[in-house]
Design a protein around this motif. Sequence first.
Motif, PDB file in Angstrom:
ATOM      1  N   TRP A  61       2.325   0.806  -4.374  1.00  0.00           N
ATOM      2  CA  TRP A  61       1.539   0.711  -5.601  1.00  0.00           C
ATOM      3  C   TRP A  61       0.621   1.901  -5.909  1.00  0.00           C
ATOM      4  CZ3 TRP A  61       3.321  -2.045  -9.242  1.00  0.00           C
ATOM      5  CH2 TRP A  61       4.029  -3.203  -8.964  1.00  0.00           C
ATOM      6  N   PRO A  62       0.020   2.565  -4.963  1.00  0.00           N
ATOM      7  CA  PRO A  62      -0.879   3.668  -5.332  1.00  0.00           C
ATOM      8  C   PRO A  62      -0.226   4.775  -6.160  1.00  0.00           C
ATOM      9  CG  PRO A  62      -1.336   3.002  -3.099  1.00  0.00           C
ATOM     10  CD  PRO A  62      -0.075   2.275  -3.525  1.00  0.00           C
ATOM     11  N   ASN A  74      -3.745  -1.823  -8.163  1.00  0.00           N
ATOM     12  CA  ASN A  74      -4.615  -0.796  -7.603  1.00  0.00           C
ATOM     13  C   ASN A  74      -6.089  -1.061  -7.867  1.00  0.00           C
ATOM     14  OD1 ASN A  74      -2.614   0.864  -6.387  1.00  0.00           O
ATOM     15  ND2 ASN A  74      -2.034   1.563  -8.417  1.00  0.00           N
ATOM     16  N   ALA A 102       0.867  -1.915 -11.902  1.00  0.00           N
ATOM     17  CA  ALA A 102       0.280  -0.958 -10.954  1.00  0.00           C
ATOM     18  C   ALA A 102      -1.221  -0.837 -11.169  1.00  0.00           C
ATOM     19  CB  ALA A 102       0.945   0.409 -11.085  1.00  0.00           C
ATOM     20  N   THR A 103      -1.638  -0.777 -12.431  1.00  0.00           N
ATOM     21  CA  THR A 103      -3.073  -0.706 -12.730  1.00  0.00           C
ATOM     22  C   THR A 103      -3.791  -1.923 -12.170  1.00  0.00           C
ATOM     23  OG1 THR A 103      -2.663   0.602 -14.705  1.00  0.00           O
ATOM     24  CG2 THR A 103      -4.778  -0.573 -14.592  1.00  0.00           C
ATOM     25  N   ALA A 155       0.824  -1.216   0.000  1.00  0.00           N
ATOM     26  CA  ALA A 155       0.000   0.000   0.000  1.00  0.00           C
ATOM     27  C   ALA A 155       0.855   1.262   0.000  1.00  0.00           C
ATOM     28  CB  ALA A 155      -0.935  -0.004   1.209  1.00  0.00           C
ATOM     29  N   TRP A 203      -6.028   1.615   1.033  1.00  0.00           N
ATOM     30  CA  TRP A 203      -5.663   1.376  -0.361  1.00  0.00           C
ATOM     31  C   TRP A 203      -6.927   0.998  -1.127  1.00  0.00           C
ATOM     32  CZ3 TRP A 203      -2.032  -3.237  -1.898  1.00  0.00           C
ATOM     33  CH2 TRP A 203      -1.659  -3.132  -3.245  1.00  0.00           C
ATOM     34  N   ASN A 204      -7.076   1.513  -2.318  1.00  0.00           N
ATOM     35  CA  ASN A 204      -8.246   1.293  -3.165  1.00  0.00           C
ATOM     36  C   ASN A 204      -8.683  -0.179  -3.189  1.00  0.00           C
ATOM     37  OD1 ASN A 204     -10.185   2.181  -5.099  1.00  0.00           O
ATOM     38  ND2 ASN A 204      -8.918   1.301  -6.715  1.00  0.00           N
TER      39      ASN A 204
END
Length: 181
Positions: free
Chosen positions: A60-61, A72, A68-69, A57, A88-89
């Motif tokens: 990667w954001p 996330n 990464a896409t 967390a 984190w999303n």
Amino acid sequence: MRKVIMWDMVSVDGLFEAPGHDIDWFVFEDELAAYIGETQLEAGTLLFGRVTYEMMAAYWPSAEGDIATFMNGIEKFVFSKTLGSADWNNTTLVAGDAIAEVERLKRRDGGAIFIFGSADFVATLTAEGLVDEYRLGINPVLLGKGTPLFQNVPERTELELTHVRPLKSGVVILHYQPAKA
């Protein structure tokens, strides 16, 4: 039933991190990126213990690129009795019964459930027979000191080799499944 797949990079001497949670020794190159791109298509959910979650967390954001896409955007669960929140999303914090939650997640529809890092959490799931596959990227390095990936597995677990993929970098990817009794 969804599969739980553990994926980790390890040194030849079985360590998944050097002292201080150092993972800068991982060999990351185009062939490994292609493997990750192929296998992430299987994933529907990621699971983490607290320490690995906090490292992921933190990184990667703000990262960019296909991995990464993926990281996330995918559904994530962090298992911790001490973490106050999981910001984190697409992350759900689970403070209760980890075994019951993983069993519930396995019964849901969707892609495979992947675990990265999280050695103690993997040991807990292994003891309950909840890990369906172990994927290891063996890196051509001896670390000497660090954290063993399988230090807390409570008993002997026989495994069957199901896939081998050597990379030009010297990394060898191995897939194992628990042996049938």
